[in-house]
Scaffold this motif. Structure first.
Motif, PDB file in Angstrom:
ATOM      1  N   VAL A 189      43.231  47.278  43.084  1.00  0.00           N
ATOM      2  CA  VAL A 189      43.020  46.126  42.208  1.00  0.00           C
ATOM      3  C   VAL A 189      44.306  45.942  41.426  1.00  0.00           C
ATOM      4  O   VAL A 189      44.805  46.874  40.795  1.00  0.00           O
ATOM      5  CB  VAL A 189      41.821  46.321  41.263  1.00  0.00           C
ATOM      6  N   THR A 190      44.856  44.743  41.498  1.00  0.00           N
ATOM      7  CA  THR A 190      46.080  44.402  40.766  1.00  0.00           C
ATOM      8  C   THR A 190      45.691  43.560  39.563  1.00  0.00           C
ATOM      9  O   THR A 190      44.918  42.610  39.678  1.00  0.00           O
ATOM     10  CB  THR A 190      47.050  43.611  41.669  1.00  0.00           C
ATOM     11  N   PHE A 191      46.224  43.942  38.402  1.00  0.00           N
ATOM     12  CA  PHE A 191      45.936  43.230  37.164  1.00  0.00           C
ATOM     13  C   PHE A 191      47.179  42.467  36.725  1.00  0.00           C
ATOM     14  O   PHE A 191      48.286  43.019  36.717  1.00  0.00           O
ATOM     15  CB  PHE A 191      45.537  44.218  36.063  1.00  0.00           C
ATOM     16  N   THR A 192      46.987  41.189  36.378  1.00  0.00           N
ATOM     17  CA  THR A 192      48.093  40.399  35.837  1.00  0.00           C
ATOM     18  C   THR A 192      47.691  39.893  34.459  1.00  0.00           C
ATOM     19  O   THR A 192      46.522  39.557  34.214  1.00  0.00           O
ATOM     20  CB  THR A 192      48.449  39.202  36.734  1.00  0.00           C
ATOM     21  N   LEU A 193      48.664  39.880  33.578  1.00  0.00           N
ATOM     22  CA  LEU A 193      48.468  39.370  32.226  1.00  0.00           C
ATOM     23  C   LEU A 193      49.371  38.161  32.074  1.00  0.00           C
ATOM     24  O   LEU A 193      50.596  38.284  32.192  1.00  0.00           O
ATOM     25  CB  LEU A 193      48.813  40.440  31.181  1.00  0.00           C
ATOM     26  N   THR A 227      45.408  35.354  29.306  1.00  0.00           N
ATOM     27  CA  THR A 227      44.503  35.426  30.447  1.00  0.00           C
ATOM     28  C   THR A 227      44.874  36.650  31.255  1.00  0.00           C
ATOM     29  O   THR A 227      46.049  36.867  31.584  1.00  0.00           O
ATOM     30  CB  THR A 227      44.608  34.171  31.333  1.00  0.00           C
ATOM     31  N   ILE A 228      43.862  37.460  31.568  1.00  0.00           N
ATOM     32  CA  ILE A 228      44.077  38.613  32.441  1.00  0.00           C
ATOM     33  C   ILE A 228      43.285  38.362  33.724  1.00  0.00           C
ATOM     34  O   ILE A 228      42.151  37.881  33.689  1.00  0.00           O
ATOM     35  CB  ILE A 228      43.682  39.945  31.766  1.00  0.00           C
ATOM     36  N   THR A 229      43.933  38.643  34.855  1.00  0.00           N
ATOM     37  CA  THR A 229      43.316  38.428  36.160  1.00  0.00           C
ATOM     38  C   THR A 229      43.290  39.742  36.916  1.00  0.00           C
ATOM     39  O   THR A 229      44.285  40.472  36.940  1.00  0.00           O
ATOM     40  CB  THR A 229      44.106  37.380  36.975  1.00  0.00           C
ATOM     41  N   ALA A 230      42.138  40.042  37.523  1.00  0.00           N
ATOM     42  CA  ALA A 230      41.988  41.217  38.380  1.00  0.00           C
ATOM     43  C   ALA A 230      41.837  40.711  39.816  1.00  0.00           C
ATOM     44  O   ALA A 230      40.958  39.893  40.111  1.00  0.00           O
ATOM     45  CB  ALA A 230      40.773  42.035  37.973  1.00  0.00           C
ATOM     46  N   THR A 231      42.725  41.195  40.689  1.00  0.00           N
ATOM     47  CA  THR A 231      42.680  40.792  42.097  1.00  0.00           C
ATOM     48  C   THR A 231      42.413  42.030  42.943  1.00  0.00           C
ATOM     49  O   THR A 231      43.230  42.958  42.971  1.00  0.00           O
ATOM     50  CB  THR A 231      44.010  40.140  42.526  1.00  0.00           C
ATOM     51  N   ALA A 232      41.255  42.046  43.591  1.00  0.00           N
ATOM     52  CA  ALA A 232      40.880  43.163  44.465  1.00  0.00           C
ATOM     53  C   ALA A 232      41.348  42.862  45.888  1.00  0.00           C
ATOM     54  O   ALA A 232      41.190  41.743  46.387  1.00  0.00           O
ATOM     55  CB  ALA A 232      39.373  43.369  44.442  1.00  0.00           C
ATOM     56  N   THR A 233      41.951  43.882  46.531  1.00  0.00           N
ATOM     57  CA  THR A 233      42.401  43.781  47.921  1.00  0.00           C
ATOM     58  C   THR A 233      41.641  44.828  48.730  1.00  0.00           C
ATOM     59  O   THR A 233      41.644  46.014  48.363  1.00  0.00           O
ATOM     60  CB  THR A 233      43.916  44.024  48.036  1.00  0.00           C
ATOM     61  N   ASP A 234      41.001  44.395  49.829  1.00  0.00           N
ATOM     62  CA  ASP A 234      40.248  45.363  50.637  1.00  0.00           C
ATOM     63  C   ASP A 234      41.098  45.894  51.786  1.00  0.00           C
ATOM     64  O   ASP A 234      42.254  45.501  51.954  1.00  0.00           O
ATOM     65  CB  ASP A 234      38.920  44.767  51.122  1.00  0.00           C
ATOM     66  N   ASN A 235      40.505  46.775  52.602  1.00  0.00           N
ATOM     67  CA  ASN A 235      41.235  47.424  53.694  1.00  0.00           C
ATOM     68  C   ASN A 235      41.623  46.447  54.807  1.00  0.00           C
ATOM     69  O   ASN A 235      42.471  46.750  55.637  1.00  0.00           O
ATOM     70  CB  ASN A 235      40.430  48.595  54.270  1.00  0.00           C
ATOM     71  N   ALA A 236      41.068  45.241  54.801  1.00  0.00           N
ATOM     72  CA  ALA A 236      41.441  44.234  55.794  1.00  0.00           C
ATOM     73  C   ALA A 236      42.491  43.272  55.237  1.00  0.00           C
ATOM     74  O   ALA A 236      42.892  42.330  55.924  1.00  0.00           O
ATOM     75  CB  ALA A 236      40.201  43.457  56.233  1.00  0.00           C
ATOM     76  N   LEU A 264      42.036  41.248  52.690  1.00  0.00           N
ATOM     77  CA  LEU A 264      41.419  40.110  52.024  1.00  0.00           C
ATOM     78  C   LEU A 264      41.403  40.339  50.512  1.00  0.00           C
ATOM     79  O   LEU A 264      41.279  41.474  50.046  1.00  0.00           O
ATOM     80  CB  LEU A 264      39.997  39.896  52.540  1.00  0.00           C
ATOM     81  N   THR A 265      41.504  39.254  49.750  1.00  0.00           N
ATOM     82  CA  THR A 265      41.546  39.386  48.288  1.00  0.00           C
ATOM     83  C   THR A 265      40.505  38.498  47.632  1.00  0.00           C
ATOM     84  O   THR A 265      40.077  37.477  48.187  1.00  0.00           O
ATOM     85  CB  THR A 265      42.933  38.999  47.726  1.00  0.00           C
ATOM     86  N   ARG A 266      40.118  38.894  46.451  1.00  0.00           N
ATOM     87  CA  ARG A 266      39.237  38.097  45.605  1.00  0.00           C
ATOM     88  C   ARG A 266      39.658  38.364  44.167  1.00  0.00           C
ATOM     89  O   ARG A 266      39.918  39.502  43.792  1.00  0.00           O
ATOM     90  CB  ARG A 266      37.791  38.475  45.797  1.00  0.00           C
ATOM     91  N   SER A 267      39.710  37.291  43.355  1.00  0.00           N
ATOM     92  CA  SER A 267      40.186  37.411  41.974  1.00  0.00           C
ATOM     93  C   SER A 267      39.170  36.872  40.986  1.00  0.00           C
ATOM     94  O   SER A 267      38.360  36.006  41.309  1.00  0.00           O
ATOM     95  CB  SER A 267      41.492  36.620  41.783  1.00  0.00           C
ATOM     96  N   THR A 268      39.256  37.387  39.789  1.00  0.00           N
ATOM     97  CA  THR A 268      38.492  36.863  38.655  1.00  0.00           C
ATOM     98  C   THR A 268      39.371  36.963  37.419  1.00  0.00           C
ATOM     99  O   THR A 268      40.206  37.880  37.313  1.00  0.00           O
ATOM    100  CB  THR A 268      37.154  37.607  38.469  1.00  0.00           C
ATOM    101  N   SER A 269      39.189  36.017  36.512  1.00  0.00           N
ATOM    102  CA  SER A 269      40.020  35.985  35.305  1.00  0.00           C
ATOM    103  C   SER A 269      39.168  35.941  34.050  1.00  0.00           C
ATOM    104  O   SER A 269      38.043  35.434  34.061  1.00  0.00           O
ATOM    105  CB  SER A 269      40.931  34.760  35.315  1.00  0.00           C
TER     106      SER A 269
END
Length: 176
Positions: A7-11, A37-46, A48-53
Motif C-alpha cells: 500500500v502506497t500512501f501519498t500526502l 488529502t492523504i491517499t492509500a493505493t493498494a497494489t495486488d500480486n497481479a 492491479l490497484t485501488r485507491s481511496t482518499s
C-alpha cells in the motif's frame, strides 16, 4: 481477487511512504497546518490497484506570551501590576486568553488587548502564565513570568519606661 502486496500512501500528491505487510500503515512525523488529502493505493500480486482518499485539516496551535511585566519584576504592596499578554493564531482567530498566577485564574479576555490589572498583594515569588485558545479549540500555554512583591518591613522603637533613668539611656531598636 489478488493478494495485496503493498500500500502506497501519498500526502497532497507526494509519496509519504509505503507498507508491505498487514496492517498496512505508516507514520508521518510532521504535517503542516492547513487542508490536506492523504491517499492509500493498494497494489495486488497481479499489479492491479485501488485507491481511496481522505481529506483533513491540521489546526496550528496558537502562540501566547506574557509581555508585561518583565521577568523578575519587583513590586511594592499596594502597587498595581499591569499584565499584558500577546496571542496570535496562524490559521484562525484567538477565541480567548486566560491569565493565571499559580493556580489562581484571573479571568478570561476574548478580545485584544489581553490586559489585566491586579493589586500587588499576592504572596512574594509568584508567577504569571497564560493559556490561549483558538477558534478550533487548540490551546497553548505561555512560559511563566516571575514577579515579586516586597513585604514592607516593620519597625518599632522601645525605650526605657518614662520616669526610669539609666545611665547611659538604653534604647532598643527592632526591625523585622
Amino acid at each position: 481477487d489478488g493478494v495485496v502486496n503493498k500500500v502506497t500512501f501519498t500526502l497532497d500528491g507526494a509519496t509519504a511512504g509505503e507498507a508491505t505487510t498487514s496492517p498496512y500503515r505508516i507514520t508521518i512525523a510532521s504535517i503542516a497546518s492547513g487542508a490536506h488529502t492523504i491517499t492509500a493505493t493498494a497494489t495486488d500480486n497481479a499489479g492491479l490497484t485501488r485507491s481511496t482518499s481522505v481529506s483533513f485539516t491540521v489546526n496550528a496551535a496558537p502562540t501566547v506570551s506574557v509581555t508585561a511585566p518583565v521577568d523578575q519584576q519587583v513590586y511594592q504592596i499596594g502597587d498595581e501590576i499591569v499584565v499584558e499578554v500577546a496571542a496570535s493564531d496562524l490559521d484562525g482567530n484567538i477565541a480567548q486568553v486566560e491569565l493565571f498566577s499559580g493556580r489562581e485564574n484571573h479571568g478570561v479576555r476574548t478580545e485584544a488587548p489581553y490586559r489585566w490589572t491586579i493589586p500587588a498583594e499576592i504572596l512574594p515569588g509568584c508567577k504569571f502564565s497564560a493559556i490561549a485558545t483558538d477558534d478550533r479549540g487548540a490551546k497553548s500555554l505561555s512560559t511563566t513570568v516571575t514577579y515579586f512583591v516586597n513585604l514592607q518591613p516593620t519597625v518599632s522603637l522601645a525605650a526605657t519606661p518614662t520616669g526610669f533613668a539609666v545611665n547611659p539611656v538604653e534604647i532598643v531598636l527592632t526591625a523585622d
